[in-house]
Design an enzyme around this catalytic site. Structure first.
Site, PDB file in Angstrom:
ATOM      1  N   THR A 418      -9.078 -60.458  34.450  1.00 22.30           N
ATOM      2  CA  THR A 418      -9.355 -61.301  35.620  1.00 22.30           C
ATOM      3  C   THR A 418     -10.009 -62.655  35.347  1.00 22.30           C
ATOM      4  O   THR A 418     -10.655 -62.864  34.337  1.00 22.30           O
ATOM      5  CB  THR A 418     -10.171 -60.501  36.660  1.00 22.30           C
ATOM      6  OG1 THR A 418      -9.539 -59.278  36.896  1.00 22.30           O
ATOM      7  CG2 THR A 418     -10.355 -61.215  37.954  1.00 22.30           C
ATOM      8  N   THR A 436      -5.842 -61.959  38.880  1.00 21.90           N
ATOM      9  CA  THR A 436      -5.915 -60.921  37.845  1.00 21.90           C
ATOM     10  C   THR A 436      -4.559 -60.345  37.475  1.00 21.90           C
ATOM     11  O   THR A 436      -3.644 -60.335  38.296  1.00 21.90           O
ATOM     12  CB  THR A 436      -6.823 -59.768  38.352  1.00 21.90           C
ATOM     13  OG1 THR A 436      -7.014 -58.823  37.313  1.00 21.90           O
ATOM     14  CG2 THR A 436      -6.231 -59.061  39.560  1.00 21.90           C
ATOM     15  N   GLU A 438      -5.214 -57.373  36.035  1.00 20.13           N
ATOM     16  CA  GLU A 438      -6.008 -56.146  35.890  1.00 20.13           C
ATOM     17  C   GLU A 438      -6.635 -56.072  34.510  1.00 20.13           C
ATOM     18  O   GLU A 438      -7.614 -56.723  34.269  1.00 20.13           O
ATOM     19  CB  GLU A 438      -5.212 -54.888  36.235  1.00 20.13           C
ATOM     20  CG  GLU A 438      -6.045 -53.799  36.894  1.00 20.13           C
ATOM     21  CD  GLU A 438      -7.263 -53.303  36.122  1.00 20.13           C
ATOM     22  OE1 GLU A 438      -8.389 -53.584  36.578  1.00 20.13           O
ATOM     23  OE2 GLU A 438      -7.084 -52.642  35.094  1.00 20.13           O
ATOM     24  N   GLU A 462      -1.840 -53.494  37.732  1.00 16.75           N
ATOM     25  CA  GLU A 462      -2.765 -53.373  38.870  1.00 16.75           C
ATOM     26  C   GLU A 462      -2.763 -51.992  39.513  1.00 16.75           C
ATOM     27  O   GLU A 462      -3.747 -51.581  40.119  1.00 16.75           O
ATOM     28  CB  GLU A 462      -2.428 -54.432  39.918  1.00 16.75           C
ATOM     29  CG  GLU A 462      -3.633 -54.964  40.664  1.00 16.75           C
ATOM     30  CD  GLU A 462      -4.539 -55.761  39.744  1.00 16.75           C
ATOM     31  OE1 GLU A 462      -5.722 -55.404  39.666  1.00 16.75           O
ATOM     32  OE2 GLU A 462      -4.069 -56.703  39.089  1.00 16.75           O
ATOM     33  N   ASP A 465      -5.566 -49.533  39.546  1.00 19.92           N
ATOM     34  CA  ASP A 465      -6.717 -49.627  40.456  1.00 19.92           C
ATOM     35  C   ASP A 465      -6.647 -48.585  41.566  1.00 19.92           C
ATOM     36  O   ASP A 465      -7.604 -48.401  42.318  1.00 19.92           O
ATOM     37  CB  ASP A 465      -6.833 -51.032  41.067  1.00 19.92           C
ATOM     38  CG  ASP A 465      -7.625 -51.975  40.174  1.00 19.92           C
ATOM     39  OD1 ASP A 465      -8.140 -51.527  39.135  1.00 19.92           O
ATOM     40  OD2 ASP A 465      -7.738 -53.168  40.522  1.00 19.92           O
ATOM     41  N   SER A 490      -9.475 -53.107  45.404  1.00 23.88           N
ATOM     42  CA  SER A 490      -9.956 -54.075  44.420  1.00 23.88           C
ATOM     43  C   SER A 490     -11.468 -54.203  44.502  1.00 23.88           C
ATOM     44  O   SER A 490     -12.098 -53.780  45.471  1.00 23.88           O
ATOM     45  CB  SER A 490      -9.319 -55.431  44.702  1.00 23.88           C
ATOM     46  OG  SER A 490      -9.889 -56.434  43.899  1.00 23.88           O
ATOM     47  N   GLY A 513     -14.569 -58.998  36.039  1.00 23.42           N
ATOM     48  CA  GLY A 513     -15.490 -57.988  35.515  1.00 23.42           C
ATOM     49  C   GLY A 513     -15.291 -56.592  36.069  1.00 23.42           C
ATOM     50  O   GLY A 513     -16.198 -55.767  36.002  1.00 23.42           O
ATOM     51  N   GLY A 514     -14.109 -56.307  36.641  1.00 23.60           N
ATOM     52  CA  GLY A 514     -13.876 -54.973  37.184  1.00 23.60           C
ATOM     53  C   GLY A 514     -14.854 -54.690  38.313  1.00 23.60           C
ATOM     54  O   GLY A 514     -15.255 -55.597  39.051  1.00 23.60           O
TER      55      GLY A 514
HETATM   56  N1  GLU Z   1      -8.284 -55.157  38.850  1.00 28.16           N
HETATM   57  C1  GLU Z   1      -9.628 -55.368  39.233  1.00 28.16           C
HETATM   58  C2  GLU Z   1      -9.740 -55.580  40.715  1.00 28.16           C
HETATM   59  O1  GLU Z   1      -8.841 -56.042  41.325  1.00 28.16           O
HETATM   60  C3  GLU Z   1     -10.247 -56.529  38.565  1.00 28.16           C
HETATM   61  C4  GLU Z   1     -10.330 -56.335  37.127  1.00 28.16           C
HETATM   62  C5  GLU Z   1     -11.378 -57.177  36.469  1.00 28.16           C
HETATM   63  O2  GLU Z   1     -11.847 -58.132  36.987  1.00 28.16           O
HETATM   64  O3  GLU Z   1     -11.777 -56.893  35.396  1.00 28.16           O
HETATM   65  O4  GLU Z   1     -10.724 -55.297  41.284  1.00 28.16           O
END
Ligand code: GLU
Length: 607
Positions: A418, A436, A438, A462, A465, A490, A513-514
């Site tokens: 991301t 992103t 992902e 994605e 997620d 997300s 950052g997930g």
């Molecule tokens: N796929 C994640 C989301 O949409 C983001 C992944 C990331 O930022 O590391 O929430």
């Protein structure tokens, strides 16, 4: 840090040139325009933790995760482009220079303010019509490992970023669509210097090498990643971007590019996916009402579900409002142990609700019929009452309102990758866009658009997620399980902040950052708007978080005494890298002050 030493001498370009023809290396002709892209002197990009100064500007500002991408946005703004014009140019360059994080093979959420109205553009990937809820289960019904699921054809959602940007451009664009692709096309044809971060991530990557096209393109014949500074050309991406520049997003969603993408997914050698050309052609972005929540003197606007970002951030901030204030939240310039305790406890409570309630609103209704139920002051006061002097360890979800169906909590899963973009233009438009594919390098499939040229763009993963498990051990379904046509939950949290009285723009921010995006963004909001740090100071402060389990502290940033004090409060503390990629632009009396994350390669430019 000096970025693009020749920047000042280039500032007269663009706006002062009235009509120019833009011809790329291969002879591609763009429409007459006031914009002529200049390839910048390629910078020495950051690697590891690199202090950043913060940037003051007076009329406009663009912040993105790579200096070449920021510069493309800067040149577009300079040429009279709007914030959305600049964001499109930034995104196309990011596809090329930060392929590990975002690109045309992925999705994004865009918060846009046109000076009076805020809109939330949803370009989230969508599950193909052919998926079932057992997409990520093996023959025995056990979830696949994250890596098996991610590096596969199964995980690829129908990409959304291009159609979403096209829709936002038709509403808010100033410059012609095709012009916005010029920086990326020229850089793809002329070559760009591989950055330290791209090199480092390639070096640490194994799954990408299983894709022959990616192995040939990003590694040498010995399997070594391209070195830092290597001038990398990407002819396949240039060719795909030219088609999209000329014909619009339909050149991506239909025809040869779409066919190639679908074949890549369906012909994955280990885990083929079900995506069809019909899935591609049917993709539609959604323009949503943003969620705007009052907090202190501000109105914080963020993305509604399918993102959990705003709801979870505002639950955390709201719970903290109802918790006795810590006297000295900052001690010696660092968040204090007492504040870290409250912050991570608030995170536990909020993540418990997130796991139970939040998913695509086309498939799941909110508790009490309205997402605002999760932010009701009485509910948050009740939740705050659960915080005591010692850690609760693991919180359970609360009951913000009656829910039509009963669901099980989703177990916490990995999320990565991301990029975040913040832009304000000279006309008063502002945006925050988090984008992103992902995980780093997405599904590890490099698609060349059917061009037979080297390079291309990476497909997202994605769909990981979604919850891998469709139901809990008792068969109770999980709200965020896989379903056809659904958008995965997300954590992305593009955020625009306004004065509560008067409605003036205060800030644009966000991060990769997930699931930790939520803590990074919440803590930056607190540090900027409650503790009075500037955007750069707020971004640079060390991170702490909990996903409703252990407490994670950013490695080597906190004194031993803080760690010991948290352990004494029964926190299970682990130190680790917490690689945010925050970007923030804050309005000041004289213009803007902006920051970029010292943990990644982002920079800010503006005038
Ligand atoms: N796929 C994640 C989301 O949409 C983001 C992944 C990331 O930022 O590391 O929430």
């Amino acid at each position: 840090m000096t970025v693009f030493p020749s920047m000042h001498s280039r500032r007269l370009l663009g706006a002062s040139v009235l009509t120019l023809l833009l011809i790329t290396a291969s002879g591609q002709l763009f429409a007459d325009t006031a914009f002529r892209y200049q390839i910048p002197v390629q910078p020495e990009a950051a690697s590891g933790y690199q202090e950043k100064p913060g940037w003051a500007t007076s009329s406009f500002s663009v912040a993105a995760a790579n200096p070449l991408a920021t510069d493309a946005g800067y040149q577009i703004l300079k040429a009279g482009g709007s914030a959305i014009d600049a964001a499109i140019a930034v995104q196309m360059v990011l596809t090329l220079v930060e392929p590990q994080s975002s690109g045309i093979g992925g999705g994004a959420f865009l918060m846009h303010f046109d000076g009076s109205k805020v809109l939330a553009y949803d370009g989230r990937e969508t599950a193909p019509a052919g998926v079932t809820e057992s997409l990520f289960l093996d023959q025995d019904g056990a979830p696949l490992s994250f890596m098996d699921a991610a590096a596969s054809g199964l995980s690829v959602g129908v990409p959304g970023v291009l159609r979403m940007l096209e829709e936002a451009h038709s509403a808010h664009g100033q410059l012609p669509w095709e012009v916005l692709f010029a920086p990326a096309i020229i850089l793809a044809e002329e070559g760009f210097a591989v950055s330290p971060r791209l090199h480092t991530l390639l070096a640490g990557e194994t799954a990408l090498k299983a894709n022959a096209a990616a192995a040939d393109f990003y590694y040498d014949t010995d399997g070594e990643p391209l070195p830092v500074g290597h001038q990398l050309k990407n002819p396949a991406l240039a060719a795909v971007l030219k088609q999209i520049a000329e014909k619009g997003s339909k050149a991506f969603y239909t025809g040869g590019v779409a066919l190639d993408l679908v074949q890549q997914v369906q012909q994955h050698p280990v885990y083929p996916g079900s995506m069809t050309e019909q899935d591609m052609a049917a993709y539609e972005p959604v323009v949503r009402e943003p969620l705007c929540t009052d907090w202190k003197a501000y109105r914080v606007c963020g993305f509604p579900p399918p993102s959990s970002g705003h709801l979870t951030i505002m639950q955390m901030l709201g719970v903290l409002e109802h918790t006795p204030a810590v006297e000295a939240p900052l001690q010696d310039g660092l968040p204090s142990e007492a504040w870290l305790h409250q912050f991570t406890e608030a995170a536990r409570l909020s993540f418990a609700d997130r796991a139970l309630y939040i998913a695509d609103p086309d498939f799941v209704s909110p508790p009490g019929g309205n997402w605002a139920s999760m932010l009701a002051p009485d509910y948050l006061r009740e939740r705050a009452g659960l915080i005591s002097a010692t850690s609760m360890g693991r919180a359970t979800a609360g009951v913000p309102g009656p829910w039509q169906v009963s669901y099980a909590s989703m177990p916490e899963q990995e999320e990565y990758g991301t990029s975040h973009i913040s832009i304000v233009d000279a006309e008063g438009n502002a945006l925050a866009m988090t984008t992103t594919i992902e995980s780093a390098f997405g599904a590890r499939i490099l698609a060349n658009g059917g061009t037979d040229l080297p390079g291309g763009y990476l497909l997202n993963n994605e769909l990981t997620d979604f919850s891998f498990q469709p139901a809990d051990a008792d068969g109770v379904p999980i709200a965020n399980r896989v379903e056809p046509g659904k958008r995965p939950r997300s954590s992305m949290s593009p955020t625009l902040v306004f004065e509560r009285e008067g409605g003036e723009l205060v800030a644009s921010l966000g991060s990769p950052g997930g699931a930790a995006i939520i803590h990074y963004t919440a803590r930056t909001l607190i540090a900027m708007l409650d503790w009075g740090l500037n955007a750069q100071e707020a971004i640079s402060l060390p991170h702490a978080l909990s996903f409703n389990g252990p407490t994670f502290l950013e490695a080597d940033r906190f004194p031993e005494s803080t760690i010991e004090a948290l352990r004494a409060r029964e926190h299970e503390v682990t130190e680790r890298d917490l690689t945010s990629g925050l970007q923030a632009i804050q309005k000041t009396a004289d213009g803007f002050f902006s920051g970029a994350d010292p943990r990644r390669e982002g920079v800010v430019m503006g005038d």
